[in-house]
Design an enzyme around this catalytic site. Structure first.
Site: not given
Ligand code: NDP
Length: 514
Positions: A152-153, A176, A227, A248, A282
């Site tokens: 989402w970022n 997705k 994450s 990533e 990130c």
């Molecule tokens: P997630 O890693 O949970 O989400 C990233 C994507 O994966 C979203 O589209 C999410 O869907 C989807 N997803 C969630 N569960 C599954 C699954 N089991 N199988 C396949 N896809 C899945 O990130 P969060 O949004 O929960 O953020 C959590 C933490 O991650 C943050 O606190 C931050 O520390 C870190 N983060 C790091 C990022 C980076 O750029 N490296 C970016 C975002 C977060 P949905 O959002 O619809 O649940």
């Protein structure tokens, strides 16, 4: 704001439920999108597979034309795209312009231009004596259907941005997006369609984690950003079908400020790249190590600059410096890290609370912490928020040791007026990308691979590897001039075997023995 009806012109899809999309700067619901279940995802995948061969057959020129038209569309409609990004992320106009629209426009042109070069057939020369006169070729062909799962970022850069090289390579793509920020992806699909992308070649599978999990089962390759915890789940699921993944993941990027650094530049970089996108990047500067002789001066500069930041709702260009948080639970994480640091003796010099009382939305103030150490969550866990913890270190050796004392290894930066010394330090940091007297901007070099070490990921984006991961490598060996029977073939005879033995000694027997 475009209505959701405008955003759902896709192949017929089963709708498992509705997802409300909020403006996190205000807390208002601004749209609803469908929550697609596994059957709907399978249907999108079938449609995409049906049209992928025609997309591949268009060739690099045909596909490049679509991507270049989309580049023009993005520039012509940049204000609409920025407003959409701002409305679902709460970031500032400038964060959406600089780190999203500029990246996307560059990426569309870059991959249109460079896909043919990175994926061109390679002629290979072999040292094997058995292969003289044969043609050896390495070629890359599209992998088929790519699944991109985005966070989402950065709904443009980290979701749509990863679809561009996949499309340029000749694949169909299903994206997705995060359920928190799906509107930008839907708008950009509209851009591609208006630019001539055939129906079905790209689809947006809106939904939550379950939709992402279902997508993994349907595709030939998964590009995931998010994450580390979810990245592990993605890899586990993909292992069931032996589907390749590129991940990533999280980061805890250190900045090292050596005593001979240009402190004004280092302080500007720390504040900008610590607070950019409200720290939800990130490769944000997540922790700073400063050599003792310049610690107090550096802290004074950072404090002054951070205090001056306008943490407000962006109503247009130049109206705010740091926006709201995007993902409500992230505010709790930031609050926990700051409270934990306070409890263990750190001092909060700037910010340190949610602010914006009674104004709605999800906010946390730009925050500067000193007196921190590695017993604190703010120095060990990914904060992903607008915090800048600064730690005094005795020397460069201590800074390097602490920088590497992390499960993560995404990015890092080193500041020194002696660029050679800065580079020597950079080479000792366990991170996929390290900048000297800069931070973060390596991401804008699409020619330079970007990927994580340790728990920060697997594979990379950008550079040749950033598009070859979306292709299958195929080796071709072509014999044009040949005899009816090669010399080593049956029957084995003493004469031929002795001749081959001599050949082995001649070719390989002259090596030095110690
Ligand atoms: P997630 O890693 O949970 O989400 C990233 C994507 O994966 C979203 O589209 C999410 O869907 C989807 N997803 C969630 N569960 C599954 C699954 N089991 N199988 C396949 N896809 C899945 O990130 P969060 O949004 O929960 O953020 C959590 C933490 O991650 C943050 O606190 C931050 O520390 C870190 N983060 C790091 C990022 C980076 O750029 N490296 C970016 C975002 C977060 P949905 O959002 O619809 O649940």
């Amino acid at each position: 704001m475009a209505s959701v009806e405008e955003h759902t012109a896709q192949p017929p899809a089963e709708v498992a439920g509705d997802i409300a999309v909020e403006n996190p700067a205000t807390g208002e619901v601004i749209a609803h999108v469908p929550d697609l279940g596994p059957d709907a995802v399978a249907e999108l995948a079938r449609a995409a597979r049906a049209v992928q061969p025609a997309w591949e057959a268009l060739g690099y020129d045909g596909r490049g034309r679509v991507l270049r038209r989309a580049q023009k569309w993005l520039v012509d409609h940049s204000d609409r795209v920025i407003q959409t990004i701002v409305s679902e992320t709460g970031k500032t106009y400038e964060d959406a312009l600089i780190a999203e629209v500029m990246y996307g426009a560059n990426a569309l042109g870059f991959w249109a231009k460079n896909a043919p070069r990175y994926l061109a057939d390679e002629r290979i020369r072999s040292s094997s004596p058995l292969l003289k006169g044969k043609k050896l070729v390495l070629r890359y062909r599209p992998i088929g259907l790519v699944g991109v799962i985005g966070p989402w970022n950065y709904p443009l850069t980290n979701s749509f941005g990863d679809c561009v090289p996949a499309l340029a390579a000749g694949n169909a793509v299903i994206l997705k997006p995060s359920e928190v920020t799906p509107l930008t992806s839907l708008l950009l699909l509209e851009a591609l369609r208006e630019s001539g992308l055939p129906d079905g070649v790209m689809a947006i599978a809106t939904g939550g984690g379950a939709t992402g999990a279902a997508l993994i089962d349907e595709v030939d390759m998964v590009m995931f950003t998010g994450s580390t915890a979810t990245g592990r789940k993605v890899m586990e699921r993909a292992a069931q079908t032996l589907t390749p993944v590129s991940l990533e993941l999280g980061g805890k990027d250190p900045m090292i400020v050596l005593a001979d650094a240009d402190l004004e530049r280092a302080a500007n970089q720390a504040v900008y790249y610590g607070m950019l996108n409200t720290g939800q990047t990130c490769i944000s500067v997540e922790r700073v190590y400063v050599e003792a002789p310049v610690h107090d001066e550096f802290v004074a500069k950072v404090t002054e600059k951070a205090r001056a930041l306008r943490n407000d709702r962006s109503t247009g260009p130049g109206t705010a410096d740091v926006g709201s948080m995007t993902f409500p639970p992230q505010v709790d994480i930031v609050e926990r890290h700051v409270q934990d640091a306070r409890d263990k003796g750190a001092q909060v010099l700037v910010g340190g609370s949610r602010g914006h009382d009674g104004r709605g939305g999800y906010w946390y103030e730009p925050t500067v912490l000193v007196g921190v150490d590695h017993t604190m969550a703010c120095m060990r866990e990914e904060t992903f928020g607008p915090t800048l913890p600064i730690m005094k270190v005795a020397d460069a050796e201590e800074a390097i040791r602490l920088a590497n004392d992390s499960p993560y290894g995404l990015g890092a930066s080193v500041f020194s007026k002696d660029a050679a010394r800065g580079e020597a330090v950079a080479r000792r940091i366990d991170a996929g990308a390290v900048c000297v007297n800069d931070s973060n901007v390596n991401y804008t070099a699409l020619e330079l691979p970007m990927g994580g070490m340790k728990s920060s990921g697997l594979g990379s984006r950008h550079g040749a590897g950033g598009i070859r991961k979306y292709a299958q490598q195929q080796s071709l060996l072509i014999s044009r001039l040949h005899t009816r029977k090669d010399i080593h073939m049956y029957p084995n005879t003493a004469r031929v075997t002795a001749g081959l033995g001599k050949l082995v000694r001649l070719l390989y027997g002259r090596g030095k023995r110690d």
